[in-house]
Each structure stands twice: as C-alpha cells, then as structure tokens.
Design a protein around this motif. Structure first.
Motif, short mmCIF file in Angstrom:
data_model
loop_
_atom_site.label_atom_id
_atom_site.label_comp_id
_atom_site.label_asym_id
_atom_site.label_seq_id
_atom_site.Cartn_x
_atom_site.Cartn_y
_atom_site.Cartn_z
N PRO A 198 -21.93 -2.45 -87.59
CA PRO A 198 -20.78 -2.43 -88.52
C PRO A 198 -21.18 -2.96 -89.90
CG PRO A 198 -20.64 -4.34 -87.08
CD PRO A 198 -21.87 -3.60 -86.66
N VAL A 199 -21.96 -2.19 -90.61
CA VAL A 199 -22.55 -2.66 -91.87
C VAL A 199 -21.62 -2.48 -93.06
CG1 VAL A 199 -24.91 -2.33 -91.08
CG2 VAL A 199 -23.70 -0.42 -92.16
N HIS A 200 -20.61 -1.64 -92.91
CA HIS A 200 -19.68 -1.38 -94.01
C HIS A 200 -18.40 -2.18 -93.79
CE1 HIS A 200 -22.37 1.82 -95.20
NE2 HIS A 200 -22.25 2.38 -94.00
N SER A 201 -17.95 -2.86 -94.83
CA SER A 201 -16.76 -3.71 -94.70
C SER A 201 -15.77 -3.44 -95.82
CB SER A 201 -17.15 -5.19 -94.72
OG SER A 201 -18.01 -5.50 -93.65
N MET A 202 -14.52 -3.67 -95.51
CA MET A 202 -13.47 -3.64 -96.52
C MET A 202 -12.66 -4.94 -96.37
SD MET A 202 -10.61 -0.75 -97.51
CE MET A 202 -9.97 -0.58 -95.85
N ASP A 219 -21.17 -3.94 -98.39
CA ASP A 219 -22.17 -3.48 -97.42
C ASP A 219 -23.05 -4.64 -96.96
OD1 ASP A 219 -21.31 -0.83 -97.51
OD2 ASP A 219 -22.53 -0.40 -99.28
N SER A 220 -22.53 -5.86 -97.12
CA SER A 220 -23.27 -7.05 -96.72
C SER A 220 -22.40 -7.88 -95.78
CB SER A 220 -23.67 -7.89 -97.94
OG SER A 220 -24.19 -9.14 -97.54
N SER A 232 -19.16 0.99 -88.68
CA SER A 232 -20.42 1.70 -88.92
C SER A 232 -20.23 2.85 -89.91
CB SER A 232 -20.98 2.25 -87.60
OG SER A 232 -20.00 3.06 -86.96
N ARG A 233 -19.00 3.25 -90.15
CA ARG A 233 -18.73 4.31 -91.14
C ARG A 233 -18.23 3.69 -92.44
NH1 ARG A 233 -13.21 5.44 -91.41
NH2 ARG A 233 -11.97 4.56 -89.69
N TYR A 278 -12.02 0.02 -85.04
CA TYR A 278 -12.95 -0.70 -85.91
C TYR A 278 -13.79 -1.65 -85.05
CZ TYR A 278 -10.11 0.86 -89.87
OH TYR A 278 -9.45 1.62 -90.80
N GLU A 279 -15.08 -1.75 -85.41
CA GLU A 279 -15.99 -2.60 -84.65
C GLU A 279 -15.68 -4.10 -84.84
OE1 GLU A 279 -16.87 0.08 -86.20
OE2 GLU A 279 -18.59 1.10 -85.30
#
Length: 514
Positions: A184-188, A158-159, A207-208, A96-97
């Motif tokens: 790394p625009v996608h976060s959980m 996504d923010s 990024s995924r 993970y980034e």
C-alpha cells in the motif's frame, strides 16, 4: 433576411486546414451501414446502461456504508471503539489495504493514532492493538500529516513513513516478509474538521494510486469525511463532558467532606467557647449586682461594656451552634400550639428600650381579624421573629418600625416594616445566604454575623412556611414577612406527631433541602 446574410449552418474551418480526400461511397457501402446500425446502437446503449448500473451500484454501496458509519457513531460510547469499527467498515467496503483515524492536538502540535484497519486479514493480524500502545507523535515527524493539519486540505503521498507511525510501517513490512505481497504505497490524507478546527486525520493507503480514483469514489469519500468529522466531534465532546463530570464529582465529594469537617469543628469550638463565656457573663452580672462588694461609678460603664460584649459573643456562638445543628441534622423541633400574636407583642415590649435608645417609634398593630394559632417550635419561631424586629431597629437610623399580624392567602402572616436603608435591586436573594451582609450593612452595624436570616429561613422552611423580603429601593425601607400554615391546615405540622422532626442539611445555596 437574404441568403448572403444568413449565418453558416456549421463552423467554418480555417483556410489553412488540411484538406481530406473525399471517399467515394458506393451503394453497397450504404447498404452495409444500414444493416449494421441496429447492432451499433444496441452496443452503445448496452455500454451506457452498464456504466449507469456501475454508478448506481457505487452510490448504493456508499449509502449503505454511510448508514453503517452513522449506526456506529450512535452506538459507540468511546472514541477508540467508534473509530475502530469505522475503519474496519471502510476498509472492507472500499477495499483499502490500510485505513487509519488519528486525533490531532493542534495546541500541542501532536497527533495520535486511535484506530487502524485493513481489508487484508494478514495486515489486520499485524495491526492488532498497535494504536493502543502508540504514544503521541510530534507533527513534525510526519511532514505530510503536518501539512494536512496546517492547510486543512487533502494530500496525496507516496511515502508511508510520511503519513503513518513507524510501528505501523513495520507491521506492513512484517506482513510482506511473511510473503503476503501487500504494497500500500499510495496514500491519501484527509483532514477531519469541525468549524475552524482540525480534530483529526483520516488516512487511506492502497496499492493503487488515488489520483486515478473516479468521481464517484471521491463523492463517497466526501460523505465519509463529513460523517466521521461530526461523529468525532460529538464523541470527543461527550468524553470531555464525562471527564469534567467525574472531576466535578470528586471535587464535590471533597467539598462535602470539608463542609462536614467544618461543621464538626464549629460544633466543637462553639461548645468549648460557650461554657466559659456563660460563666464569665454570670460573674460580671454578680459583680454589677454588688455580690462582691460595692462598685464605683467609674467601674459601672466598664462592666456594662464587658457584659454587653459577653452577651454578643454568646449570641454569636448560639448562631454557630444552630448552623452546626442544621447542617448535621441535629436540630430538633419541639412542636406546640402557640399564638404568634402573643409572641409578637412580647417581643415588641422586650425590644422597645432598644428602639427608644435610637429614638425610633416601635409599634405593634393589633390585627383586625382573628388570627388562629400555629403549630411550631415556639423557641425557634420566637428566634426568627426577634431577628426580624431586631434587624429592623439596627438598620433604621430614623423613623419607625411597625409590626403586623394578619391572614394572607389562608396563611398566618407576621411582618415587620421599617423606614431604614432599604435594599438595592438583586440584594434580596443574597440576604438568606450564610455570612452574607448586603450593601453597606457592615458600615451601619458591625455586630452581626450574617447568620441570623440564614438560620431563620431554615427554621421556617422546616415548619412548612415561607420567608420573604421586599423593598421599594435604597433608603426607602424594607419589609420582612413570614407565613406559616394555621393549626388544622392540611400543610400544618401536628402537635405530638412530629416531636422528633430534624432539620435536614442545608444545600450549597443556603436553602434547606426538602
């Protein structure tokens, strides 16, 4: 069952289903299928094996990561160190980034980043010491973090600005401006919970999209969350205990200093009071004896009251001086071989007038066996024995006070039994504490200080003896006893050997230290 009643072997198609034209299969077609069948089966088995091996590899990787995280949680002492090692391990293993761990203060509605890591060296350079300088952030400033804390459920975002501090987002932008091309625009965001409380949040950014993650990846994350939540709880509990222990240590040091100052004050004040009071009582005694001329009958009771009051003040000051000496380690024992029987007899004779005044029967019971001598400071032990008898007389309104000497379990035992007010359950342990007067003692007698029994216990303890009190109940009398080792006993003090024995400072519970 008839043929008509048998169920169909296959599901029946709807009547309106489109009819497919049936292909006519030639013999050569069947032969071709037979020849190709082994290859297809082999391909299908190969694909299935590859899939299973991939799943097994993911599981093994997850187990290795969990073991690593567990080792980190056991070895690290501070939350910051533990969290940093964990995010570094997760970022490298799961690629993970950005991985962050933050602590949440639900009551304050604040959160603070404690560790951030990346599988990208360029980002790790930018992230170095970022969390160290970050202040606490209001939850309202990061709406997605706030939602996870409020609902206790994971969330996709996504923010970056909605899940990370502005300084962290700036560090990512800085890396991209240097041509790193990291997005790394996608976060959980996942809550780290223990019981009903959210302790912190674990955030992954990549990024995924995490929405496309496999079931096995989610299983890995689930195990990671549980382990980190428990580790965070234990680390936070440990740090809280460390902080509390440090505060208690400081408070204890301050209390010791205050107690020392108090003891010094008592010593100085008592000495300053003792001298003039002694002179005052001496002059009162001289007046009463007629050294300054005859006194009238009207003056005698007044002088008697003055004399008794001066005597009580002197006894009080003596008690205070004893406390001061005990707690500063300056009370020395002058040891000699003495007979407690003879001391008991003389005390009964001395205090008999007090008992007669209260119409009490004060009696000494001659022992039925030979009572050996004890090695003690006779002045101090006499003080203890007098305290027992005097208290019994004071707190007994009718009946009798009996004094006994005996041998019990190889110990010389002195005991005083009265028919006074007795004790309620739980009052025994309070009797030997400083300034303690149990139950209605203050109503029965207002002259005591609550110091006598406290001092007595310290003195007897230093003589390697033991004090006890028993009572059948309220208004059923009380028995005070003192046990001392006989002269020659292995536990007895020795004449001349410990002439400079010093009583050590009393502990906080009013019990002498060993």
């Amino acid at each position: 069952m008839t043929a008509a009643a048998m169920p169909p072997m296959f599901f029946k198609k709807p009547d309106d289903a489109p009819k497919k034209r049936r292909k006519r299969r030639t013999i050569s077609h069947h032969v071709k299928n037979i020849r190709e069948a082994p290859g297809k089966i082999r391909d299908r088995v190969t694909k299935e094996l590859y899939k299973r091996n991939a799943e097994l590899a993911v599981r093994n990787k997850t187990l290795a990561l969990l073991r690593r995280l567990d080792e980190i949680s056991l070895a690290a002492e501070k939350i910051e160190n533990m969290a940093q090692q964990m995010v570094d391990a997760i970022a490298q293993e799961l690629e993970y980034e950005v991985v962050t761990i933050a602590i949440v203060e639900e009551e304050k509605m604040m959160w603070q980043c404690v560790a951030v890591g990346s599988n990208q060296p360029a980002l790790n350079t930018q992230f170095k010491d970022v969390c160290v300088v970050l202040p606490e952030i209001p939850l309202q400033n990061t709406p997605d973090i706030a939602a996870v804390v409020r609902d206790g459920k994971q969330m996709y975002s996504d923010s970056l600005i909605a899940v990370h501090p502005p300084q962290l987002v700036s560090a990512i932008d800085m890396a991209n401006r240097e041509g790193r091309n990291i997005h790394p625009v996608h976060s959980m965001v996942l809550p780290l919970r223990f019981g009903e409380h959210t302790l912190g949040v674990l955030t992954f950014s990549s990024s995924r999209s995490f929405k496309d993650a496999s079931r096995y990846e989610y299983e890995s994350l689930s195990g990671i969350i549980g382990l980190i939540s428990l580790a965070l709880y234990k680390a936070k509990l440990y740090e809280d205990l460390q902080t509390t222990s440090a505060e208690l240590l400081v408070a204890n040091t301050q209390l010791r200093d205050l107690d020392k100052a108090k003891s010094e004050f008592l010593s100085i004040a008592s000495h300053q009071l003792y001298t003039p009071l002694t002179a005052l009582r001496g002059y009162i005694s001289m007046i009463m004896e007629g050294d300054y001329g005859p006194i009238s009958e009207e003056q005698k009771p007044v002088l008697d009251i003055l004399n008794k009051s001066a005597l009580r003040l002197i006894e009080l000051i003596k008690d205070l001086l004893d406390i001061s000496r005990i707690e500063s380690g300056r009370m020395e024992l002058h040891l000699e071989s003495v007979s407690l029987v003879e001391i008991a007899k003389s005390l009964v004779a001395d205090l008999l007038p007090n008992a007669i005044t209260k119409k009490l029967d004060l009696r000494f019971h001659e022992p039925t066996e030979v009572i050996p001598n004890v090695v003690v400071d006779s002045q101090r032990i006499r003080q203890v024995m007098m305290n027992f008898i005097d208290n019994a007389i004071k707190y007994t309104t009718q009946g009798k006070v009996e004094v006994f000497m005996s041998m019990h379990n190889g110990k010389v035992t002195f005991s005083v039994q009265d028919t006074g007010r007795g004790l309620k359950d739980g009052e025994e342990e309070k009797l030997f504490k400083k300034f303690s007067r149990v139950g209605g003692a203050a109503r029965f007698n207002t002259e005591g200080t609550g110091l006598g029994l406290y001092v007595a216990k310290q003195i007897v303890h230093e003589h390697r003896g033991y004090i006890a009190v028993t009572s059948p109940g309220e208004n059923k009398g009380t028995t005070f006893s003192m046990e001392l080792p006989p002269e020659g006993d292995s536990n007895s003090l020795k004449v001349g050997e410990v002439a400079t024995v010093v009583i050590k400072a009393a502990d906080a519970n009013g019990q002498a230290s060993a």
